[in-house]
Design an enzyme around this catalytic site. Sequence first.
Site, mmCIF file in Angstrom:
data_model
loop_
_atom_site.group_PDB
_atom_site.id
_atom_site.type_symbol
_atom_site.label_atom_id
_atom_site.label_comp_id
_atom_site.label_asym_id
_atom_site.label_seq_id
_atom_site.Cartn_x
_atom_site.Cartn_y
_atom_site.Cartn_z
ATOM 1 N N SER A 209 0.926 -1.227 0.063
ATOM 2 C CA SER A 209 0.010 0.010 -0.010
ATOM 3 C C SER A 209 0.951 1.231 0.050
ATOM 4 O O SER A 209 2.140 1.165 0.321
ATOM 5 C CB SER A 209 -0.908 0.028 1.342
ATOM 6 O OG SER A 209 -1.626 1.067 1.499
ATOM 7 N N TYR B 174 -1.558 -0.552 10.241
ATOM 8 C CA TYR B 174 -2.007 -0.965 8.657
ATOM 9 C C TYR B 174 -0.457 -0.817 8.110
ATOM 10 O O TYR B 174 -0.109 -1.793 7.145
ATOM 11 C CB TYR B 174 -2.975 -0.466 8.059
ATOM 12 C CG TYR B 174 -3.116 -0.485 6.868
ATOM 13 C CD1 TYR B 174 -3.586 -1.975 6.158
ATOM 14 C CD2 TYR B 174 -3.023 0.333 5.559
ATOM 15 C CE1 TYR B 174 -4.006 -2.046 4.989
ATOM 16 C CE2 TYR B 174 -3.088 0.160 4.470
ATOM 17 C CZ TYR B 174 -3.691 -0.918 4.073
ATOM 18 O OH TYR B 174 -4.045 -1.366 2.682
HETATM 19 N N1 LIG Z 1 -9.022 0.048 -1.188
HETATM 20 C C1 LIG Z 1 -7.744 0.477 -1.065
HETATM 21 O O1 LIG Z 1 -7.844 1.997 -0.965
HETATM 22 C C2 LIG Z 1 -6.304 0.101 -0.878
HETATM 23 C C3 LIG Z 1 -5.170 0.974 -0.796
HETATM 24 C C4 LIG Z 1 -4.102 0.350 -0.631
HETATM 25 C C5 LIG Z 1 -3.933 -1.050 -0.530
HETATM 26 N N2 LIG Z 1 -4.871 -1.757 -0.602
HETATM 27 C C6 LIG Z 1 -4.726 -3.096 -0.434
HETATM 28 O O2 LIG Z 1 -5.456 -3.931 -1.638
HETATM 29 C C7 LIG Z 1 -5.848 -5.294 -1.271
HETATM 30 C C8 LIG Z 1 -7.240 -5.267 -1.645
HETATM 31 O O3 LIG Z 1 -8.234 -4.397 -0.929
HETATM 32 P P1 LIG Z 1 -9.349 -4.287 -1.522
HETATM 33 O O4 LIG Z 1 -9.638 -2.521 -1.374
HETATM 34 O O5 LIG Z 1 -9.654 -4.924 -2.675
HETATM 35 O O6 LIG Z 1 -10.299 -4.974 -0.224
HETATM 36 P P2 LIG Z 1 -11.818 -5.767 -0.206
HETATM 37 O O7 LIG Z 1 -12.103 -5.556 1.147
HETATM 38 O O8 LIG Z 1 -12.485 -5.312 -1.275
HETATM 39 O O9 LIG Z 1 -11.050 -7.150 -0.514
HETATM 40 C C9 LIG Z 1 -10.251 -7.721 0.306
HETATM 41 C C10 LIG Z 1 -10.542 -9.209 0.226
HETATM 42 O O10 LIG Z 1 -9.662 -9.941 1.170
HETATM 43 C C11 LIG Z 1 -10.594 -10.978 1.836
HETATM 44 N N3 LIG Z 1 -9.814 -11.400 3.105
HETATM 45 C C12 LIG Z 1 -9.598 -10.395 4.243
HETATM 46 N N4 LIG Z 1 -8.996 -11.005 5.176
HETATM 47 C C13 LIG Z 1 -8.885 -12.293 4.716
HETATM 48 C C14 LIG Z 1 -8.293 -13.661 5.246
HETATM 49 N N5 LIG Z 1 -7.598 -13.613 6.596
HETATM 50 N N6 LIG Z 1 -8.075 -14.756 4.401
HETATM 51 C C15 LIG Z 1 -8.693 -14.625 3.358
HETATM 52 N N7 LIG Z 1 -9.046 -13.493 2.479
HETATM 53 C C16 LIG Z 1 -9.241 -12.596 3.546
HETATM 54 C C17 LIG Z 1 -11.647 -10.268 2.176
HETATM 55 O O11 LIG Z 1 -12.732 -11.212 2.384
HETATM 56 C C18 LIG Z 1 -12.079 -9.496 0.572
HETATM 57 O O12 LIG Z 1 -12.752 -10.348 0.039
HETATM 58 C C19 LIG Z 1 -5.457 -5.260 0.440
HETATM 59 O O13 LIG Z 1 -4.188 -5.890 0.639
HETATM 60 C C20 LIG Z 1 -5.292 -3.694 0.829
HETATM 61 O O14 LIG Z 1 -4.795 -3.498 1.731
HETATM 62 C C21 LIG Z 1 -6.341 -1.177 -0.603
#
Ligand SMILES: NC(=O)c1ccc[n+]([C@@H]2O[C@H](COP(=O)([O-])OP(=O)(O)OC[C@H]3O[C@@H](n4cnc5c(N)ncnc54)[C@H](O)[C@@H]3O)[C@@H](O)[C@H]2O)c1
Length: 266
Positions: free
Chosen positions: A141, A154
């Site tokens: 991130s 985080y």
């Molecule tokens: N959305 C943002 O702004 C953002 C920014 C920077 C980084 N990210 C990173 O991108 C990645 C995806 O994020 P997103 O925004 O698509 O989130 P999201 O919540 O839409 O998707 C994340 C998925 O991970 C699954 N998950 C969570 N914990 C889990 C576990 N213990 N075992 C198996 N599955 C698990 C959830 O059920 C969900 O389906 C994450 O690693 C997040 O930290 C997101």
Amino acid sequence: MNISGKVFVVTGAGNGIGRVVTQLLLENGATVAGVDLNSEGLAKTAALVEAGARFSSHVVNITDREQVLALPAAVIGAHGNVDGVVNIAGVIQKFVKIIDLPFEEIEKVMNVNFWGTMNMIKAFLPVLIERPEASLVNVASMGAYAPVPGQVVYGASKAAVRLLTEGLYAELLDTNVAVTSVFPGAISTNIASNSGVAVSDKASSDSPAFKMTTPEAAGQAIVDAIRKGSFRVTIGTDASAMDKLARFSPKLAARTIAKKMGSLLG
Ligand SMILES: NC(=O)c1ccc[n+]([C@@H]2O[C@H](COP(=O)([O-])OP(=O)(O)OC[C@H]3O[C@@H](n4cnc5c(N)ncnc54)[C@H](O)[C@@H]3O)[C@@H](O)[C@H]2O)c1
């Protein structure tokens, strides 16, 4: 890497960026084993992609080491091999300062983001290293290099993912495994509610202070990075601007973000 005909394991495939990456890999002729703890989310992804035997669902909590270590056999049983692992599953923390963040919350975030990714790497690296061409992608991130008050654990979990990934890149230089770190900025997914976190209205995507990238664009950037075997990719103008600022002056970056993000706290 030529994506067509390859087998990928994608964590977080039940929602957000992971769902889009799954969809794009399938559209490009790959086979995908989707991993998520949310079975409903995975079922929705399966219905959306309509890929038949080219998509399999694996309801697994990536923090459960035993479950994760059993995954390679399950995926190889279903699809014959594994050429790529895309670690996308992750959670954010409650928007509170460390002083108010309970230990359980701290451990949960580290467990999912760091240990979950580590479990997947330990499970699949022995398989990837034997392939003629392989890809390992870890989603960190912007928070890995830009400290956000209220998301400090985080950020620390993602900084750990960053160093883990860059270190693996170095360790795997003489192998056929391409290792990619991904640094998204703000992406318009439901990560807050999926993580059980309430977010202030001020953080909505309509607010100019929080211009977000779509999950479709984020997914495309990740698939492009897999194709190119990129060392690292930032996603969104926020992530690239902060990348530059944090290199120029970590202190200025910390102060700038603190000023901008203060509204999320309290
Ligand atoms: N959305 C943002 O702004 C953002 C920014 C920077 C980084 N990210 C990173 O991108 C990645 C995806 O994020 P997103 O925004 O698509 O989130 P999201 O919540 O839409 O998707 C994340 C998925 O991970 C699954 N998950 C969570 N914990 C889990 C576990 N213990 N075992 C198996 N599955 C698990 C959830 O059920 C969900 O389906 C994450 O690693 C997040 O930290 C997101």
